[in-house]
Design a protein around this motif. Structure first.
Motif, PDB file in Angstrom:
ATOM      1  N   ALA A 313       0.839  -1.197   0.000  1.00  0.00           N
ATOM      2  CA  ALA A 313       0.000   0.000   0.000  1.00  0.00           C
ATOM      3  C   ALA A 313       0.874   1.246   0.000  1.00  0.00           C
ATOM      4  N   GLY A 314       0.236   2.375  -0.223  1.00  0.00           N
ATOM      5  CA  GLY A 314       0.911   3.674  -0.195  1.00  0.00           C
ATOM      6  C   GLY A 314       0.047   4.689   0.528  1.00  0.00           C
ATOM      7  N   HIS A 315      -0.220   5.802  -0.129  1.00  0.00           N
ATOM      8  CA  HIS A 315      -1.181   6.816   0.304  1.00  0.00           C
ATOM      9  C   HIS A 315      -0.683   7.722   1.425  1.00  0.00           C
ATOM     10  N   THR A 316       0.029   7.205   2.402  1.00  0.00           N
ATOM     11  CA  THR A 316       0.381   7.996   3.585  1.00  0.00           C
ATOM     12  C   THR A 316       1.576   8.908   3.369  1.00  0.00           C
ATOM     13  N   HIS A 317       2.432   8.572   2.389  1.00  0.00           N
ATOM     14  CA  HIS A 317       3.722   9.259   2.200  1.00  0.00           C
ATOM     15  C   HIS A 317       4.594   9.135   3.459  1.00  0.00           C
ATOM     16  N   GLY A 318       4.277   8.184   4.323  1.00  0.00           N
ATOM     17  CA  GLY A 318       4.998   8.064   5.593  1.00  0.00           C
ATOM     18  C   GLY A 318       4.807   9.264   6.492  1.00  0.00           C
ATOM     19  N   MET A 319       3.759  10.066   6.212  1.00  0.00           N
ATOM     20  CA  MET A 319       3.479  11.350   6.871  1.00  0.00           C
ATOM     21  C   MET A 319       4.523  12.418   6.529  1.00  0.00           C
ATOM     22  N   GLN A 320       5.510  12.054   5.677  1.00  0.00           N
ATOM     23  CA  GLN A 320       6.563  12.975   5.232  1.00  0.00           C
ATOM     24  C   GLN A 320       7.360  13.566   6.394  1.00  0.00           C
TER      25      GLN A 320
END
Length: 375
Positions: A313-320
Protein backbone atom coordinates in the motif's frame (compact mmCIF):
# COMPACT_ATOMS: atom_id res chain seq x y z
CA UNK A 1 -14.12 21.88 -0.90
CA UNK A 2 -15.32 24.42 1.67
CA UNK A 3 -13.49 22.54 4.45
CA UNK A 4 -10.34 22.35 2.30
CA UNK A 5 -10.40 26.12 1.70
CA UNK A 6 -10.88 26.76 5.42
CA UNK A 7 -7.84 24.60 6.19
CA UNK A 8 -5.74 26.45 3.62
CA UNK A 9 -6.86 29.80 5.03
CA UNK A 10 -5.88 28.68 8.52
CA UNK A 11 -2.44 27.56 7.36
CA UNK A 12 -1.54 30.65 5.35
CA UNK A 13 -3.16 33.25 7.59
CA UNK A 14 -4.47 32.02 10.93
CA UNK A 15 -1.40 30.02 11.99
CA UNK A 16 1.14 32.75 11.12
CA UNK A 17 -1.04 35.35 12.85
CA UNK A 18 -1.12 33.34 16.08
CA UNK A 19 2.62 32.59 15.79
CA UNK A 20 3.51 36.26 15.36
CA UNK A 21 1.32 37.36 18.26
CA UNK A 22 2.61 34.61 20.58
CA UNK A 23 6.22 35.30 19.69
CA UNK A 24 6.03 39.04 20.15
CA UNK A 25 4.27 38.74 23.52
CA UNK A 26 6.87 36.20 24.68
CA UNK A 27 9.52 38.80 23.90
CA UNK A 28 7.77 41.20 26.23
CA UNK A 29 5.57 43.38 24.02
CA UNK A 30 3.15 43.05 21.10
CA UNK A 31 4.88 44.06 17.86
CA UNK A 32 2.28 44.86 15.23
CA UNK A 33 4.87 45.42 12.47
CA UNK A 34 6.23 41.92 13.16
CA UNK A 35 2.73 40.45 13.02
CA UNK A 36 2.08 42.24 9.71
CA UNK A 37 5.38 41.05 8.20
CA UNK A 38 4.94 37.42 9.20
CA UNK A 39 1.36 37.11 8.02
CA UNK A 40 2.12 38.96 4.77
CA UNK A 41 5.01 36.66 3.88
CA UNK A 42 2.89 33.61 4.71
CA UNK A 43 0.05 34.79 2.51
CA UNK A 44 2.54 35.42 -0.28
CA UNK A 45 4.05 31.95 0.19
CA UNK A 46 0.65 30.25 0.10
CA UNK A 47 -0.40 32.19 -2.98
CA UNK A 48 2.84 31.43 -4.78
CA UNK A 49 2.60 27.71 -3.94
CA UNK A 50 -0.85 27.62 -5.52
CA UNK A 51 0.04 29.49 -8.69
CA UNK A 52 3.33 27.68 -9.20
CA UNK A 53 1.37 24.45 -9.43
CA UNK A 54 -0.70 25.97 -12.23
CA UNK A 55 2.04 27.82 -14.13
CA UNK A 56 5.28 25.88 -13.57
CA UNK A 57 5.31 24.76 -17.21
CA UNK A 58 4.82 28.23 -18.67
CA UNK A 59 5.16 31.61 -16.92
CA UNK A 60 6.94 30.12 -13.89
CA UNK A 61 9.18 27.65 -15.72
CA UNK A 62 12.84 27.58 -14.71
CA UNK A 63 15.11 26.88 -11.76
CA UNK A 64 14.67 30.26 -10.04
CA UNK A 65 10.89 29.90 -9.91
CA UNK A 66 11.24 26.29 -8.74
CA UNK A 67 13.57 27.26 -5.90
CA UNK A 68 11.09 29.95 -4.84
CA UNK A 69 8.33 27.33 -4.75
CA UNK A 70 10.40 25.10 -2.48
CA UNK A 71 11.21 28.09 -0.28
CA UNK A 72 7.50 28.92 -0.03
CA UNK A 73 6.76 25.37 1.11
CA UNK A 74 9.61 25.50 3.63
CA UNK A 75 8.21 28.74 5.07
CA UNK A 76 4.69 27.33 5.41
CA UNK A 77 5.99 24.19 7.12
CA UNK A 78 8.07 26.30 9.51
CA UNK A 79 4.89 28.14 10.48
CA UNK A 80 3.11 24.85 11.17
CA UNK A 81 6.00 23.36 13.13
CA UNK A 82 6.40 26.33 15.47
CA UNK A 83 2.66 26.76 16.03
CA UNK A 84 2.06 24.20 18.84
CA UNK A 85 5.35 24.99 20.61
CA UNK A 86 4.75 28.73 20.65
CA UNK A 87 1.25 28.17 21.96
CA UNK A 88 2.63 26.02 24.77
CA UNK A 89 5.23 28.66 25.63
CA UNK A 90 2.51 31.32 25.56
CA UNK A 91 0.51 29.37 28.15
CA UNK A 92 3.61 28.88 30.30
CA UNK A 93 4.27 32.60 30.02
CA UNK A 94 1.09 33.34 31.96
CA UNK A 95 2.76 31.92 35.07
CA UNK A 96 6.23 33.40 34.60
CA UNK A 97 7.64 36.95 34.71
CA UNK A 98 7.20 39.03 31.57
CA UNK A 99 9.90 38.25 29.02
CA UNK A 100 11.18 35.17 30.87
CA UNK A 101 10.70 32.95 27.81
CA UNK A 102 12.16 35.25 25.17
CA UNK A 103 15.18 32.99 24.50
CA UNK A 104 13.15 29.76 24.25
CA UNK A 105 10.83 31.61 21.85
CA UNK A 106 13.76 32.71 19.72
CA UNK A 107 15.12 29.16 19.71
CA UNK A 108 11.73 27.84 18.53
CA UNK A 109 11.72 30.34 15.66
CA UNK A 110 15.23 29.37 14.60
CA UNK A 111 14.63 25.62 14.95
CA UNK A 112 11.39 25.79 12.94
CA UNK A 113 13.01 27.63 10.05
CA UNK A 114 15.99 25.26 10.07
CA UNK A 115 13.55 22.34 10.02
CA UNK A 116 11.77 23.96 7.07
CA UNK A 117 15.04 24.18 5.15
CA UNK A 118 15.98 20.62 6.12
CA UNK A 119 12.59 19.38 4.94
CA UNK A 120 13.01 21.19 1.63
CA UNK A 121 16.38 19.47 1.17
CA UNK A 122 14.95 16.14 2.33
CA UNK A 123 12.28 16.25 -0.35
CA UNK A 124 15.04 15.86 -2.94
CA UNK A 125 16.35 12.62 -1.43
CA UNK A 126 15.26 9.12 -2.42
CA UNK A 127 16.24 5.73 -1.02
CA UNK A 128 16.17 2.45 -2.90
CA UNK A 129 14.91 0.13 -0.21
CA UNK A 130 15.77 -3.58 -0.35
CA UNK A 131 13.36 -5.92 1.49
CA UNK A 132 13.74 -9.70 1.63
CA UNK A 133 10.76 -11.81 2.71
CA UNK A 134 10.91 -15.53 3.49
CA UNK A 135 7.97 -17.94 3.11
CA UNK A 136 7.11 -21.60 3.47
CA UNK A 137 4.44 -21.27 0.77
CA UNK A 138 6.53 -19.69 -2.00
CA UNK A 139 6.75 -21.88 -5.13
CA UNK A 140 10.31 -23.08 -5.73
CA UNK A 141 10.49 -21.49 -9.18
CA UNK A 142 9.95 -18.07 -7.59
CA UNK A 143 12.70 -18.39 -4.99
CA UNK A 144 14.89 -15.30 -5.41
CA UNK A 145 12.36 -13.43 -7.57
CA UNK A 146 12.30 -9.64 -7.12
CA UNK A 147 9.43 -7.21 -7.64
CA UNK A 148 9.56 -3.40 -7.48
CA UNK A 149 6.91 -1.30 -5.78
CA UNK A 150 6.47 2.38 -6.60
CA UNK A 151 3.51 4.50 -5.48
CA UNK A 152 2.47 8.11 -4.94
CA UNK A 153 4.70 9.62 -7.62
CA UNK A 154 2.25 12.52 -8.08
CA UNK A 155 3.86 13.57 -11.35
CA UNK A 156 3.52 17.34 -11.53
CA UNK A 157 5.38 20.39 -10.20
CA UNK A 158 7.55 18.48 -7.72
CA UNK A 159 8.13 15.14 -9.45
CA UNK A 160 8.60 14.53 -13.16
CA UNK A 161 8.15 11.72 -15.66
CA UNK A 162 11.91 11.83 -16.16
CA UNK A 163 12.42 11.09 -12.47
CA UNK A 164 10.02 8.15 -12.68
CA UNK A 165 11.97 6.87 -15.68
CA UNK A 166 15.15 6.99 -13.64
CA UNK A 167 13.48 5.08 -10.79
CA UNK A 168 12.19 2.42 -13.20
CA UNK A 169 15.65 2.00 -14.70
CA UNK A 170 17.21 1.77 -11.26
CA UNK A 171 14.88 -0.93 -9.87
CA UNK A 172 15.28 -2.94 -13.06
CA UNK A 173 19.06 -2.72 -12.71
CA UNK A 174 18.64 -4.05 -9.16
CA UNK A 175 17.02 -7.17 -10.60
CA UNK A 176 13.27 -6.50 -10.46
CA UNK A 177 11.36 -8.45 -13.11
CA UNK A 178 7.94 -6.96 -12.32
CA UNK A 179 6.94 -3.45 -11.30
CA UNK A 180 3.83 -2.64 -9.26
CA UNK A 181 2.52 0.92 -9.40
CA UNK A 182 0.43 1.64 -6.32
CA UNK A 183 -1.71 4.61 -7.39
CA UNK A 184 -1.55 8.42 -7.27
CA UNK A 185 0.61 8.22 -10.38
CA UNK A 186 0.07 11.68 -11.87
CA UNK A 187 -1.46 15.01 -10.87
CA UNK A 188 -0.67 17.20 -13.89
CA UNK A 189 -2.69 15.86 -16.81
CA UNK A 190 -0.64 17.99 -19.23
CA UNK A 191 2.22 15.59 -18.45
CA UNK A 192 0.28 12.53 -19.65
CA UNK A 193 2.07 12.39 -23.07
CA UNK A 194 5.47 12.48 -21.37
CA UNK A 195 4.42 9.76 -18.94
CA UNK A 196 3.05 7.66 -21.78
CA UNK A 197 6.42 7.85 -23.54
CA UNK A 198 8.28 6.80 -20.39
CA UNK A 199 5.98 3.86 -19.65
CA UNK A 200 6.17 2.58 -23.21
CA UNK A 201 9.96 2.85 -23.16
CA UNK A 202 10.63 1.24 -19.78
CA UNK A 203 7.85 -1.19 -18.88
CA UNK A 204 8.43 -3.74 -21.68
CA UNK A 205 11.86 -4.37 -20.10
CA UNK A 206 10.22 -5.97 -17.03
CA UNK A 207 9.90 -9.65 -17.95
CA UNK A 208 7.03 -10.33 -15.54
CA UNK A 209 5.05 -7.22 -16.43
CA UNK A 210 3.77 -3.98 -14.91
CA UNK A 211 0.62 -3.62 -12.79
CA UNK A 212 -1.34 -0.63 -11.51
CA UNK A 213 -4.09 0.13 -9.00
CA UNK A 214 -6.11 3.30 -8.66
CA UNK A 215 -5.40 5.86 -5.95
CA UNK A 216 -7.60 8.69 -4.77
CA UNK A 217 -5.75 11.29 -6.85
CA UNK A 218 -6.68 9.56 -10.10
CA UNK A 219 -10.28 10.36 -9.21
CA UNK A 220 -9.43 13.91 -8.16
CA UNK A 221 -7.70 14.60 -11.51
CA UNK A 222 -9.43 12.46 -14.14
CA UNK A 223 -9.69 8.70 -13.88
CA UNK A 224 -11.01 8.54 -17.44
CA UNK A 225 -8.11 10.42 -19.05
CA UNK A 226 -5.49 8.55 -17.04
CA UNK A 227 -7.12 5.22 -17.93
CA UNK A 228 -7.13 6.14 -21.63
CA UNK A 229 -3.39 6.81 -21.46
CA UNK A 230 -2.56 3.66 -19.47
CA UNK A 231 -4.44 1.49 -21.95
CA UNK A 232 -1.91 2.54 -24.61
CA UNK A 233 1.00 1.23 -22.47
CA UNK A 234 2.06 -2.23 -21.22
CA UNK A 235 0.48 -1.52 -17.80
CA UNK A 236 -2.22 -3.93 -16.65
CA UNK A 237 -4.80 -2.17 -14.50
CA UNK A 238 -5.89 -4.36 -11.59
CA UNK A 239 -9.40 -3.11 -10.91
CA UNK A 240 -10.56 -5.55 -8.20
CA UNK A 241 -9.05 -8.47 -10.02
CA UNK A 242 -5.89 -10.59 -10.21
CA UNK A 243 -3.40 -11.89 -12.76
CA UNK A 244 -1.35 -15.08 -12.76
CA UNK A 245 2.39 -15.05 -13.32
CA UNK A 246 4.01 -18.31 -14.43
CA UNK A 247 7.61 -19.42 -14.09
CA UNK A 248 8.81 -22.96 -14.88
CA UNK A 249 5.31 -24.34 -14.46
CA UNK A 250 4.66 -22.69 -11.08
CA UNK A 251 2.47 -19.65 -10.45
CA UNK A 252 2.01 -16.68 -8.19
CA UNK A 253 -0.77 -14.11 -8.36
CA UNK A 254 -0.82 -10.31 -8.30
CA UNK A 255 -4.17 -8.92 -7.10
CA UNK A 256 -5.23 -5.30 -6.93
CA UNK A 257 -8.16 -3.19 -5.73
CA UNK A 258 -9.79 0.11 -6.59
CA UNK A 259 -9.68 2.97 -4.09
CA UNK A 260 -12.36 2.43 -1.39
CA UNK A 261 -14.30 5.67 -1.43
CA UNK A 262 -17.22 6.07 0.96
CA UNK A 263 -20.01 6.41 -1.60
CA UNK A 264 -19.85 9.88 -3.16
CA UNK A 265 -17.71 11.33 -0.38
CA UNK A 266 -13.90 11.74 -0.58
CA UNK A 267 -13.36 9.67 2.57
CA UNK A 268 -12.18 6.09 3.02
CA UNK A 269 -14.75 3.37 3.69
CA UNK A 270 -13.43 0.35 5.61
CA UNK A 271 -16.44 -1.78 4.66
CA UNK A 272 -15.93 -0.91 1.01
CA UNK A 273 -12.23 -1.82 1.32
CA UNK A 274 -13.23 -5.25 2.58
CA UNK A 275 -15.59 -5.78 -0.36
CA UNK A 276 -12.97 -4.76 -2.91
CA UNK A 277 -10.35 -7.09 -1.44
CA UNK A 278 -12.82 -9.99 -1.42
CA UNK A 279 -13.64 -9.33 -5.08
CA UNK A 280 -9.99 -9.14 -6.10
CA UNK A 281 -9.05 -12.33 -4.25
CA UNK A 282 -12.03 -14.22 -5.67
CA UNK A 283 -9.99 -14.56 -8.86
CA UNK A 284 -7.18 -16.33 -6.95
CA UNK A 285 -7.22 -20.12 -6.33
CA UNK A 286 -7.31 -21.20 -2.70
CA UNK A 287 -3.84 -21.37 -1.20
CA UNK A 288 -2.06 -19.69 -4.12
CA UNK A 289 0.87 -17.42 -3.28
CA UNK A 290 -0.49 -13.88 -3.72
CA UNK A 291 0.70 -10.31 -3.65
CA UNK A 292 -2.19 -7.93 -2.93
CA UNK A 293 -1.87 -4.28 -3.93
CA UNK A 294 -4.17 -1.60 -2.47
CA UNK A 295 -3.59 2.13 -2.43
CA UNK A 296 -5.03 2.73 1.02
CA UNK A 297 -3.03 1.13 3.89
CA UNK A 298 -6.18 -0.24 5.52
CA UNK A 299 -5.80 -2.92 2.88
CA UNK A 300 -3.05 -4.41 5.04
CA UNK A 301 -5.62 -5.27 7.70
CA UNK A 302 -7.70 -7.08 5.08
CA UNK A 303 -4.62 -8.87 3.81
CA UNK A 304 -3.62 -9.99 7.30
CA UNK A 305 -7.14 -11.21 8.08
CA UNK A 306 -7.07 -13.35 4.91
CA UNK A 307 -3.48 -14.59 5.41
CA UNK A 308 -2.30 -13.02 2.15
CA UNK A 309 1.50 -13.51 1.95
CA UNK A 310 2.19 -9.87 1.02
CA UNK A 311 0.00 -6.76 0.89
CA UNK A 312 1.38 -3.51 -0.53
CA UNK A 313 0.00 0.00 0.00
CA UNK A 314 0.91 3.67 -0.20
CA UNK A 315 -1.18 6.82 0.30
CA UNK A 316 0.38 8.00 3.59
CA UNK A 317 3.72 9.26 2.20
CA UNK A 318 5.00 8.06 5.59
CA UNK A 319 3.48 11.35 6.87
CA UNK A 320 6.56 12.98 5.23
CA UNK A 321 7.95 13.41 8.74
CA UNK A 322 9.82 11.01 11.00
CA UNK A 323 11.43 11.01 14.41
CA UNK A 324 14.29 8.62 15.17
CA UNK A 325 12.99 6.28 12.48
CA UNK A 326 9.70 5.75 14.30
CA UNK A 327 6.26 5.52 12.73
CA UNK A 328 3.65 8.17 13.40
CA UNK A 329 0.24 6.62 14.04
CA UNK A 330 -2.26 9.42 14.56
CA UNK A 331 -4.19 8.72 11.35
CA UNK A 332 -3.37 5.23 10.07
CA UNK A 333 -2.95 1.85 11.72
CA UNK A 334 -0.22 1.09 9.18
CA UNK A 335 1.78 4.19 8.42
CA UNK A 336 5.01 3.24 6.72
CA UNK A 337 7.48 0.39 6.43
CA UNK A 338 7.22 -3.36 6.98
CA UNK A 339 4.59 -5.06 9.15
CA UNK A 340 4.00 -8.71 9.95
CA UNK A 341 1.24 -10.85 11.41
CA UNK A 342 1.97 -14.58 11.60
CA UNK A 343 3.21 -15.59 8.13
CA UNK A 344 1.75 -12.56 6.34
CA UNK A 345 3.64 -9.36 5.57
CA UNK A 346 2.47 -5.88 4.71
CA UNK A 347 4.49 -2.97 3.38
CA UNK A 348 3.54 0.72 3.19
CA UNK A 349 5.80 2.83 1.03
CA UNK A 350 6.85 6.37 1.96
CA UNK A 351 6.07 7.30 -1.64
CA UNK A 352 8.19 7.77 -4.71
CA UNK A 353 7.13 11.41 -5.08
CA UNK A 354 4.79 13.92 -3.44
CA UNK A 355 2.59 16.93 -4.13
CA UNK A 356 4.02 18.97 -1.22
CA UNK A 357 7.84 19.02 -1.24
CA UNK A 358 8.65 18.71 2.44
CA UNK A 359 10.22 15.59 3.94
CA UNK A 360 11.93 15.67 7.31
CA UNK A 361 13.68 12.39 8.20
CA UNK A 362 11.28 10.62 5.82
CA UNK A 363 12.87 10.39 2.34
CA UNK A 364 11.06 9.24 -0.77
CA UNK A 365 11.53 5.62 -1.74
CA UNK A 366 11.48 3.04 -4.52
CA UNK A 367 11.22 -0.44 -3.07
CA UNK A 368 12.59 -3.77 -4.29
CA UNK A 369 11.17 -6.88 -2.61
CA UNK A 370 12.88 -10.26 -2.94
CA UNK A 371 11.01 -13.51 -2.23
CA UNK A 372 12.81 -16.42 -0.59
CA UNK A 373 11.77 -19.95 0.31
CA UNK A 374 12.31 -20.86 3.92
CA UNK A 375 14.86 -23.61 4.17
Amino acid sequence: MTMFLLIIAAVVFGVPLVNAYSYSTLLGTVSYPHIARLTSVSLLAGTYYYYYGQLYRTQLAGMVWEVLAYAACAWLMAMLLMFPVLLLLRVLGWFLPKGALRWPARFVYLAAFLAGIAGMYGSQQIRYEQVTLTYDTLPAAWDGAMIAFLADSHIGPYYSSAQLQHELQRVRSEGATAVLLGGDLIDDLDALPELQTVLNAELPKFADGAYFVWGNHEYIRSRRRIAEMLLTTPVQILDDTAVRLDRNGESIYIAGTDYPFAGDSPGHDAARQKELVETALAAVPEGAFTVLMTHHPQGLREGFDRHVPLTLAGHTHGMQFGLFGQHFRPFYEFNRGLFRENDSFGYVTRGTGHWFPFRLLCPREATCITFRQRT
